[in-house]
Design an enzyme around this catalytic site. Structure first.
Site, PDB file in Angstrom:
ATOM      1  N   HIS A 217     -66.093  72.469 -23.968  1.00  0.00           N
ATOM      2  CA  HIS A 217     -66.829  73.812 -24.066  1.00  0.00           C
ATOM      3  C   HIS A 217     -66.163  74.794 -25.089  1.00  0.00           C
ATOM      4  CE1 HIS A 217     -66.293  75.367 -20.340  1.00  0.00           C
ATOM      5  NE2 HIS A 217     -66.523  76.610 -20.313  1.00  0.00           N
TER       6      HIS A 217
HETATM    7  C1  UD1 Z   1     -69.314  80.857 -20.703  1.00  0.00           C
HETATM    8  C2  UD1 Z   1     -68.191  81.817 -20.280  1.00  0.00           C
HETATM    9  C3  UD1 Z   1     -67.134  80.931 -19.991  1.00  0.00           C
HETATM   10  C4  UD1 Z   1     -67.676  79.764 -18.740  1.00  0.00           C
HETATM   11  C5  UD1 Z   1     -69.153  78.623 -19.791  1.00  0.00           C
HETATM   12  C6  UD1 Z   1     -69.595  78.082 -18.385  1.00  0.00           C
HETATM   13  C7  UD1 Z   1     -67.467  84.446 -21.348  1.00  0.00           C
HETATM   14  C8  UD1 Z   1     -66.321  85.009 -21.739  1.00  0.00           C
HETATM   15  N1  UD1 Z   1     -67.355  82.455 -20.763  1.00  0.00           N
HETATM   16  O1  UD1 Z   1     -69.001  80.162 -22.238  1.00  0.00           O
HETATM   17  O2  UD1 Z   1     -66.300  81.476 -19.038  1.00  0.00           O
HETATM   18  O3  UD1 Z   1     -66.861  78.583 -19.072  1.00  0.00           O
HETATM   19  O4  UD1 Z   1     -70.031  79.938 -20.114  1.00  0.00           O
HETATM   20  O5  UD1 Z   1     -70.801  77.553 -18.636  1.00  0.00           O
HETATM   21  O6  UD1 Z   1     -68.539  84.108 -20.345  1.00  0.00           O
HETATM   22  N2  UD1 Z   1     -76.560  79.264 -24.884  1.00  0.00           N
HETATM   23  C9  UD1 Z   1     -78.082  78.464 -24.966  1.00  0.00           C
HETATM   24  N3  UD1 Z   1     -78.433  78.038 -24.023  1.00  0.00           N
HETATM   25  C10 UD1 Z   1     -77.628  78.769 -22.404  1.00  0.00           C
HETATM   26  C11 UD1 Z   1     -76.803  79.424 -22.955  1.00  0.00           C
HETATM   27  C12 UD1 Z   1     -75.797  79.964 -23.350  1.00  0.00           C
HETATM   28  O7  UD1 Z   1     -78.195  78.106 -25.901  1.00  0.00           O
HETATM   29  O8  UD1 Z   1     -78.194  78.306 -21.072  1.00  0.00           O
HETATM   30  C13 UD1 Z   1     -75.633  79.485 -25.974  1.00  0.00           C
HETATM   31  C14 UD1 Z   1     -75.619  80.544 -26.252  1.00  0.00           C
HETATM   32  O9  UD1 Z   1     -76.719  80.906 -26.560  1.00  0.00           O
HETATM   33  C15 UD1 Z   1     -74.859  80.720 -26.884  1.00  0.00           C
HETATM   34  C16 UD1 Z   1     -73.526  79.454 -26.402  1.00  0.00           C
HETATM   35  O10 UD1 Z   1     -74.561  78.589 -25.530  1.00  0.00           O
HETATM   36  O11 UD1 Z   1     -74.384  80.773 -28.162  1.00  0.00           O
HETATM   37  C17 UD1 Z   1     -72.447  79.803 -25.612  1.00  0.00           C
HETATM   38  O12 UD1 Z   1     -72.522  80.569 -24.638  1.00  0.00           O
HETATM   39  P1  UD1 Z   1     -72.574  81.990 -23.630  1.00  0.00           P
HETATM   40  O13 UD1 Z   1     -72.811  82.254 -22.755  1.00  0.00           O
HETATM   41  O14 UD1 Z   1     -71.869  82.572 -25.248  1.00  0.00           O
HETATM   42  O15 UD1 Z   1     -70.413  81.213 -23.885  1.00  0.00           O
HETATM   43  P2  UD1 Z   1     -70.463  80.007 -23.035  1.00  0.00           P
HETATM   44  O16 UD1 Z   1     -69.850  79.916 -24.264  1.00  0.00           O
HETATM   45  O17 UD1 Z   1     -71.398  79.034 -22.246  1.00  0.00           O
END
Ligand code: UD1
Length: 371
Positions: A217
């Site tokens: 991811h």
């Molecule tokens: C975040 C952390 C990363 C960790 C990862 C584990 C930061 C900078 N990054 O990255 O260190 O390893 O979490 O998962 O804080 N999304 C969903 N549903 C959810 C959560 C996220 O659909 O429950 C989508 C968000 O809307 C976004 C994408 O997934 O489009 C990424 O989510 P985001 O929280 O921005 O960062 P991660 O890549 O999950």
């Protein structure tokens, strides 16, 4: 400790939940022992809502037995600035109302740095659990979060001696550093009885020791069309040799859709929804090897002594390579690295010092000593 102290414990994203669960249990144990009238530790659990899907958040509260959060900031997704700013805006009034003595933050996600900034500026002491880790790669958002958090938090609780060394090198005073061990391993050890019972292998028709567990991811791997499509092609060819199980993170799923990249064409690459904590531990324990870019999985494979190939140019967890079963890999070296993993014993490496399931007690002790 002569009077009650109050902690605001913060969790925001999936890898945070297994780090706060043991701290909450340690508080309950401490208070139980103080029943004869001694001062107790009060706490409020804050979920920032950075991760909000049932399979990225709720399942971990259930699996880990974490009580429902007292406060949910419900910040949801967004750019780094939006997420960080929203956490800050919404946490400040909580601090005004709750007046905690300490804010306890864990890990390296956007919620970690945002809450640290709020606390420090309000004169509230901040303890950072999993401090001192450095990839020395400032293109990683987590590295910026670690650097900022550690430069301003009051108490830096480190998982391994390399963390202490990094902090000393940055000029941090010895009095702010406390080596407590790896909090993730507390959750792992406490949940082994349940993870052993996980039905996931049966459900996916996998044999122990005869499949590859993949997670992916990191923005550096999944946010660019070329790298993501090369990685998915590599998984297809891996799937021709082994069953591959790939619980897909929402970020990865979103990027595949955006780039129009087909996934799992060989049929042997099983792309499934993100799995819960017990299922993930079970897959990690029984995989022939793990292929990942996750920080947590590098540590969990080290504990289980399961071979791990980490698809990254660096790691902030070097002890998983020097003592544990982890090795950094690239798309160019992957095939050779897989061959060398398969040519050696199925389990190897040693568990680092203080990865003993007792870290939460030491976290609490360090905080209480400074209260
Ligand atoms: C975040 C952390 C990363 C960790 C990862 C584990 C930061 C900078 N990054 O990255 O260190 O390893 O979490 O998962 O804080 N999304 C969903 N549903 C959810 C959560 C996220 O659909 O429950 C989508 C968000 O809307 C976004 C994408 O997934 O489009 C990424 O989510 P985001 O929280 O921005 O960062 P991660 O890549 O999950």
């Amino acid at each position: 400790m002569t009077k009650n102290i109050k902690l605001l414990i913060v969790a925001g994203a999936r890898p945070n939940f297994m780090k706060v669960a043991p701290i909450i249990k340690a508080i309950a144990l401490f208070n139980e022992e103080q029943r004869s009238g001694g001062a107790v530790v009060e706490y409020r659990l804050v979920h920032t809502g950075q991760h909000y899907d049932a399979n990225m958040s709720d399942v971990f509260f259930r699996d880990l037995g974490i009580p429902a959060p007292d406060i949910n900031l419900e910040i949801g997704g967004g750019s780094h600035a939006v997420q960080t700013a929203n956490v800050m805006l919404r946490l400040e009034p909580v601090c005004v109302k709750e007046k905690p003595d300490w804010i306890v933050v864990v890990g390296d996600v956007n919620s970690t740095v945002a809450c640290t900034l709020v606390g420090v500026k309000m004169g509230i002491k901040v303890a950072h659990v999993e401090a001192g880790l450095r990839s020395n790669d400032r293109t990683m958002p987590e590295e910026i979060n670690r650097l900022v958090t550690d430069s301003i938090a009051d108490l830096l609780l480190t998982p391994s001696a390399d963390g202490d060394e990094n902090l000393r090198r940055e000029g941090v005073a010895e009095s702010r550093i406390s080596l407590v061990g790896n909090i993730m391993i507390d959750s792992l050890v406490a949940n082994l009885p349940q993870s052993t019972q996980s039905p996931i292998l049966k459900g996916l028709n996998l044999q122990p020791g005869a499949f590859v567990y993949v997670t992916l991811h990191r923005p550096s791997n999944v946010d660019y069309r070329e790298s993501l499509s090369a990685i998915m092609a590599e998984f297809d060819s891996l799937g021709a040799r082994f069953p591959v199980v790939f619980p897909m993170h929402p970020r990865t799923r979103k990027m595949l859709a955006e780039f129009g990249i087909p996934a799992g064409r060989q049929g042997n690459v099983r792309i499934i929804e993100p799995v819960g904590y017990h299922d993930s531990l079970h897959l990690t324990e029984h995989a022939r090897f793990v292929l990942t870019d996750s920080g947590g999985l590098q540590e969990e494979t080290t504990y289980f002594r399961t071979p791990c190939l980490t698809l990254r140019p660096n790691t902030e967890r070097p002890v998983t390579v020097t003592l544990g079963s982890n090795k950094l890999t690239t798309l160019e070296t992957l095939n050779g690295d897989i061959a060398s993993v398969l040519s050696r014993e199925p389990k190897f490496g040693t568990i680092p010092p203080l990865w003993d399931g007792q870290t939460a007690g030491r976290v609490l002790e360090s905080i209480l000593q400074r209260s």
